[in-house]
Every structure is written in C-alpha cells, then in structure tokens.
Write a protein that holds these residues in place. Structure first.
Motif, short mmCIF file in Angstrom:
data_model
loop_
_atom_site.label_atom_id
_atom_site.label_comp_id
_atom_site.label_asym_id
_atom_site.label_seq_id
_atom_site.Cartn_x
_atom_site.Cartn_y
_atom_site.Cartn_z
N SER A 71 -4.82 -13.80 8.27
CA SER A 71 -4.52 -12.93 8.75
C SER A 71 -3.52 -11.29 8.43
O SER A 71 -2.98 -11.38 7.74
N GLY A 72 -4.37 -10.81 9.57
CA GLY A 72 -2.88 -9.10 9.23
C GLY A 72 -3.55 -7.92 8.66
O GLY A 72 -3.14 -6.71 8.59
N GLY A 73 -4.46 -8.37 8.15
CA GLY A 73 -4.92 -7.06 7.54
C GLY A 73 -5.42 -6.21 8.90
O GLY A 73 -6.08 -6.62 9.32
N ARG A 74 -5.97 -4.44 8.19
CA ARG A 74 -6.47 -3.68 9.20
C ARG A 74 -6.29 -2.17 8.06
O ARG A 74 -5.81 -2.27 6.94
N LEU A 75 -6.87 -1.72 9.15
CA LEU A 75 -6.50 0.09 8.64
C LEU A 75 -5.26 0.99 8.99
O LEU A 75 -4.55 0.30 9.73
N VAL A 76 -4.59 0.71 7.97
CA VAL A 76 -3.10 1.99 8.02
C VAL A 76 -2.99 3.35 7.23
O VAL A 76 -3.44 3.08 6.07
N GLN A 77 -2.33 3.96 7.78
CA GLN A 77 -2.14 5.07 6.92
C GLN A 77 -1.23 4.71 5.51
O GLN A 77 -0.19 3.83 5.72
N ALA A 78 -1.19 5.83 4.41
CA ALA A 78 -0.35 5.95 3.36
C ALA A 78 1.13 5.98 3.53
O ALA A 78 1.74 6.70 4.39
N GLY A 79 2.31 5.10 3.28
CA GLY A 79 3.38 4.84 3.35
C GLY A 79 4.09 4.10 4.95
O GLY A 79 5.08 3.84 5.29
N GLY A 80 2.67 3.71 5.25
CA GLY A 80 3.24 2.50 6.29
C GLY A 80 3.02 1.59 6.30
O GLY A 80 3.58 0.72 4.95
N SER A 81 2.81 -0.13 6.94
CA SER A 81 3.71 -1.18 6.65
C SER A 81 2.82 -2.20 7.06
O SER A 81 2.09 -1.73 8.36
N TRP A 102 -8.19 -21.82 -2.37
CA TRP A 102 -7.79 -20.18 -2.42
C TRP A 102 -8.34 -19.66 -0.68
O TRP A 102 -9.67 -20.76 -0.14
N GLY A 103 -8.61 -18.78 0.03
CA GLY A 103 -9.05 -18.38 1.08
C GLY A 103 -9.82 -17.19 1.18
O GLY A 103 -10.09 -17.06 -0.08
N LYS A 104 -10.17 -17.02 2.80
CA LYS A 104 -11.74 -16.08 2.58
C LYS A 104 -11.39 -14.85 2.30
O LYS A 104 -11.66 -13.61 1.71
N GLY A 105 -10.03 -14.60 2.44
CA GLY A 105 -9.56 -12.76 1.50
C GLY A 105 -9.37 -12.80 3.51
O GLY A 105 -10.04 -12.47 4.48
N THR A 106 -8.46 -11.01 3.27
CA THR A 106 -8.00 -10.59 4.36
C THR A 106 -8.70 -8.69 4.08
O THR A 106 -7.46 -8.93 2.75
N LEU A 107 -8.92 -7.76 4.37
CA LEU A 107 -8.85 -6.50 4.34
C LEU A 107 -7.90 -5.50 4.72
O LEU A 107 -8.12 -5.85 6.08
N VAL A 108 -6.47 -4.94 3.33
CA VAL A 108 -6.75 -4.18 4.20
C VAL A 108 -6.70 -3.00 3.64
O VAL A 108 -7.28 -2.81 1.80
#
Length: 114
Positions: free
Chosen positions: A7-17, A104-110
């Motif tokens: 969990s935790g993947g999402r859209l973020v701007q460059a330089g972010g965390s 393996w997990g199924k993955g989260t998109l970053v």
C-alpha cells in the motif's frame, strides 16, 4: 498461506516523498524488500533488509533517497522514498524470502510527475 499486501502508492510531484508499506501474513521471513517495474522495462531490485534489520541493501539509483525498514512485530516492511524523480515511476512489488523461497505481492503504483 503467504500473502503480501502493498500500500501507499499514488501520484506525487518530483521532489516529493512517499512511504510504501508491505504487510506479510502467514510466516516470518529472513529477508524482505522491494523491486519495481517501470513501463516497458524489466523488474529491478530496489532495496532489501534482513530479519534483524542489521543488513540493508539498495540499488545505486536509490541510495541516499530511499530508506528501508521493518517492523517484525507487525511483519511489515516499509520503504520511505524521498526526493522522488520521474524515473522512479513504476509498480513497486514487495518480496519476502523464507527458506529459499521468494514470495511476491501484487504491487502498488507510484507515479512521479515532473
């Protein structure tokens, strides 16, 4: 039955965390970690950590920006990602090793936007 849930993947701007989390059920594992796969590229190693937490490994591309840790009481591995770059965009997969077998997990998109 082993199950890894990221969990935790999402859209973020460059330089972010971002902080990714992977919860493992069913067993304890000697090593846990992360790989990632960008569009049209092969899956690549990102980071790993031993059960004791005493040994960590990182891909050169993320050294100094990503930090891996684990909470053995919760059977969870975390990936703190700072100073994100567009080239970090990928599906991030959790992996766990037990008696030579890798799960393996199924993955989260970053997605990191420029």
């Amino acid at each position: 039955q082993v199950q890894l849930v990221e969990s935790g993947g999402r859209l973020v701007q460059a330089g972010g965390s971002l902080r990714l989390s992977c919860a493992a059920s069913g067993n304890t594992f000697s090593t846990m970690g992360w790989h990632r796969q960008a569009p049209d590229k092969e899956r690549e190693f990102v980071a790993s950590i031993t059960w004791s937490g005493g040994s960590t490994k990182y891909a050169d591309s993320v050294k100094g920006r990503f930090t891996i840790s684990r909470d053995n009481a919760k059977n969870t591995v975390l990936l703190q990602m700072d100073s994100l770059k567009p080239e970090d965009t990928a599906v991030y997969f959790c992996h766990a090793v037990r008696f030579g077998a890798t799960y393996w997990g199924k993955g989260t998109l970053v997605t990191v936007s420029s």
